[in-house]
Design a protein around this motif. Structure first.
Motif, PDB file in Angstrom:
ATOM      1  N   CYS A 131       0.813  -1.224   0.000  1.00  0.00           N
ATOM      2  CA  CYS A 131       0.000   0.000   0.000  1.00  0.00           C
ATOM      3  C   CYS A 131       0.839   1.261   0.000  1.00  0.00           C
ATOM      4  O   CYS A 131       0.322   2.349  -0.237  1.00  0.00           O
ATOM      5  N   ARG A 132       2.132   1.141   0.235  1.00  0.00           N
ATOM      6  CA  ARG A 132       3.037   2.298   0.197  1.00  0.00           C
ATOM      7  C   ARG A 132       3.719   2.424  -1.154  1.00  0.00           C
ATOM      8  O   ARG A 132       4.530   3.327  -1.363  1.00  0.00           O
ATOM      9  N   GLY A 133       3.427   1.476  -2.064  1.00  0.00           N
ATOM     10  CA  GLY A 133       4.058   1.490  -3.372  1.00  0.00           C
ATOM     11  C   GLY A 133       5.424   0.847  -3.397  1.00  0.00           C
ATOM     12  O   GLY A 133       6.163   1.002  -4.381  1.00  0.00           O
ATOM     13  N   LEU A 134       5.777   0.074  -2.360  1.00  0.00           N
ATOM     14  CA  LEU A 134       7.100  -0.545  -2.270  1.00  0.00           C
ATOM     15  C   LEU A 134       7.072  -1.965  -2.812  1.00  0.00           C
ATOM     16  O   LEU A 134       6.095  -2.704  -2.646  1.00  0.00           O
ATOM     17  N   LYS A 135       8.183  -2.372  -3.422  1.00  0.00           N
ATOM     18  CA  LYS A 135       8.310  -3.711  -4.009  1.00  0.00           C
ATOM     19  C   LYS A 135       8.900  -4.722  -3.029  1.00  0.00           C
ATOM     20  O   LYS A 135       8.817  -5.933  -3.272  1.00  0.00           O
ATOM     21  N   LEU A 136       9.501  -4.263  -1.957  1.00  0.00           N
ATOM     22  CA  LEU A 136      10.045  -5.121  -0.898  1.00  0.00           C
ATOM     23  C   LEU A 136      11.034  -6.167  -1.433  1.00  0.00           C
ATOM     24  O   LEU A 136      11.055  -7.321  -0.999  1.00  0.00           O
ATOM     25  N   GLY A 137      11.827  -5.748  -2.390  1.00  0.00           N
ATOM     26  CA  GLY A 137      12.881  -6.601  -2.896  1.00  0.00           C
ATOM     27  C   GLY A 137      12.507  -7.455  -4.092  1.00  0.00           C
ATOM     28  O   GLY A 137      13.367  -8.152  -4.638  1.00  0.00           O
ATOM     29  N   TYR A 138      11.269  -7.417  -4.537  1.00  0.00           N
ATOM     30  CA  TYR A 138      10.847  -8.204  -5.696  1.00  0.00           C
ATOM     31  C   TYR A 138      11.134  -7.435  -6.982  1.00  0.00           C
ATOM     32  O   TYR A 138      11.379  -6.227  -6.966  1.00  0.00           O
ATOM     33  N   GLY A 139      11.073  -8.145  -8.116  1.00  0.00           N
ATOM     34  CA  GLY A 139      11.363  -7.530  -9.398  1.00  0.00           C
ATOM     35  C   GLY A 139      10.304  -6.521  -9.809  1.00  0.00           C
ATOM     36  O   GLY A 139       9.183  -6.510  -9.285  1.00  0.00           O
ATOM     37  N   GLY A 161       2.781  -1.743   4.871  1.00  0.00           N
ATOM     38  CA  GLY A 161       2.727  -2.953   4.073  1.00  0.00           C
ATOM     39  C   GLY A 161       3.779  -3.958   4.487  1.00  0.00           C
ATOM     40  O   GLY A 161       4.823  -3.600   5.047  1.00  0.00           O
ATOM     41  N   PHE A 162       3.490  -5.231   4.203  1.00  0.00           N
ATOM     42  CA  PHE A 162       4.384  -6.318   4.586  1.00  0.00           C
ATOM     43  C   PHE A 162       4.489  -7.335   3.442  1.00  0.00           C
ATOM     44  O   PHE A 162       3.546  -7.514   2.666  1.00  0.00           O
ATOM     45  N   ASP A 163       5.601  -7.999   3.401  1.00  0.00           N
ATOM     46  CA  ASP A 163       5.754  -9.179   2.565  1.00  0.00           C
ATOM     47  C   ASP A 163       5.160 -10.345   3.364  1.00  0.00           C
ATOM     48  O   ASP A 163       5.652 -10.685   4.446  1.00  0.00           O
ATOM     49  N   GLY A 164       4.093 -10.962   2.850  1.00  0.00           N
ATOM     50  CA  GLY A 164       3.426 -12.026   3.581  1.00  0.00           C
ATOM     51  C   GLY A 164       4.336 -13.206   3.887  1.00  0.00           C
ATOM     52  O   GLY A 164       4.186 -13.875   4.908  1.00  0.00           O
ATOM     53  N   ARG A 165       5.298 -13.469   3.010  1.00  0.00           N
ATOM     54  CA  ARG A 165       6.223 -14.583   3.228  1.00  0.00           C
ATOM     55  C   ARG A 165       7.143 -14.308   4.412  1.00  0.00           C
ATOM     56  O   ARG A 165       7.507 -15.225   5.149  1.00  0.00           O
ATOM     57  N   VAL A 166       7.510 -13.050   4.594  1.00  0.00           N
ATOM     58  CA  VAL A 166       8.314 -12.669   5.756  1.00  0.00           C
ATOM     59  C   VAL A 166       7.489 -12.832   7.024  1.00  0.00           C
ATOM     60  O   VAL A 166       7.971 -13.337   8.047  1.00  0.00           O
TER      61      VAL A 166
END
Length: 289
Positions: A131-139, A161-166
């Motif tokens: 929701c912040r527009g961040l990719k969190l390390g993904y392509g 926002g969070f990476d659900g896998r993390v």
């Protein structure tokens, strides 16, 4: 020789007093018009600010929350570092995140505010950014399992926002920023949420229509009993810019909460919407009664 005496005349005292009185009346009327115009301009500015903020936040939340439960294992842009079938099953069964769903992040989740205080809503989906527009390390072109949480801090409606896998402990955080929140809108007086749930056993069919609307603290028991959230109802009370003199300030009742009676000399406006979670409804329709 005749002498002509020119008779000179001026204004009498009565005429001067009448002129002064008329001048005062006209000046008073002009001042009153200026004051009225100033009050009207402040009121219009306050109305415009609340309308703009209200339309923005309702549209923003609708566009993001409507995607709850979205997971397409066949999507060509989906990151496949994990089994998409297993992950998809988890996401579709947990579109609304509850506190305790993630052991290492127990505070993340939808919750009911105590005694009329602000609620918190968290949803899960696959998306190209949080929701912040961040990719969190993904392509750049990759989609990934996202958890977005919306809450009020002070008078600001924020999201993080969070990476659900993390969150699930399946991956080490990449591009991590301590899950810092961003502000979506200011001057929020109240933020309330209800959840419309369905249960195929209770409805007797696979229509996935809402049985009832409940608060977040009731969801754990409903989901444990094979129910699922298929709609979210939001209500936001916003405060306008600047002080405005308003007689008989109205009371505002947001969803199931006790009515609010603002005491500040400000303009307040209430916005509500109901969002159907179409991905979850389709998933529930596929279940057998």
């Amino acid at each position: 020789m005749t002498r002509l005496h020119a008779r000179q005349q001026g204004f009498s005292l009565v005429e001067i007093m009448i002129t002064l009185a008329l001048g005062l009346l006209i000046s008073g009327a002009i001042v009153q018009v200026l004051v009225s115009n100033s009050l009207t301009e402040r009121l219009n500015r306050s109305i415009a600010s609340t309308q703009e903020s209200g339309r923005f936040i309702i549209t923003r939340l609708r566009n993001e929350l409507i995607m709850a439960g979205r997971y397409d294992p066949l999507s060509p842009t989906l990151n496949r570092d994990l089994d998409p079938v297993a992950e998809g099953a988890y996401v579709m069964n947990h579109p609304i995140v509850l506190p305790g769903d993630f052991a290492a992040f127990a505070d993340v989740g939808s919750s009911q505010g105590a005694a009329g205080s602000n609620d918190r809503v968290a949803v899960a989906m696959v998306a190209s950014s949080d929701c912040r527009g961040l990719k969190l390390g993904y392509g750049v072109n990759e989609e990934f399992y996202v958890v977005n949480e919306y809450f009020v801090e002070g008078t600001q409606l924020k999201c993080r926002g969070f990476d659900g896998r993390v969150l699930r402990g399946q991956k080490v955080a990449v591009g991590h920023d301590n899950h810092a929140s961003v502000t979506l809108v200011d001057e929020v007086q109240s933020f309330q949420v209800l959840y419309g749930y369905t249960n195929n056993v209770l409805t007797g069919d696979n229509s996935a229509r809402p049985v009832s609307y409940v608060t977040a603290d009731q969801l754990a028991a409903i989901i444990a009993n094979n129910g699922q959230v298929v709609a979210i109802r939001l209500a936001v009370l916003l405060k306008g810019d600047g002080e405005v003199s308003i007689n008989n300030t109205p009371r505002f009742k947001l969803l199931n909460e006790t009515a609010i009676n603002p005491t500040e000399p400000r303009l307040f406006k209430q916005f509500e919407t109901t969002i159907t979670l179409r991905n979850v409804k389709n998933f529930m329709r596929s279940r057998k009664v």
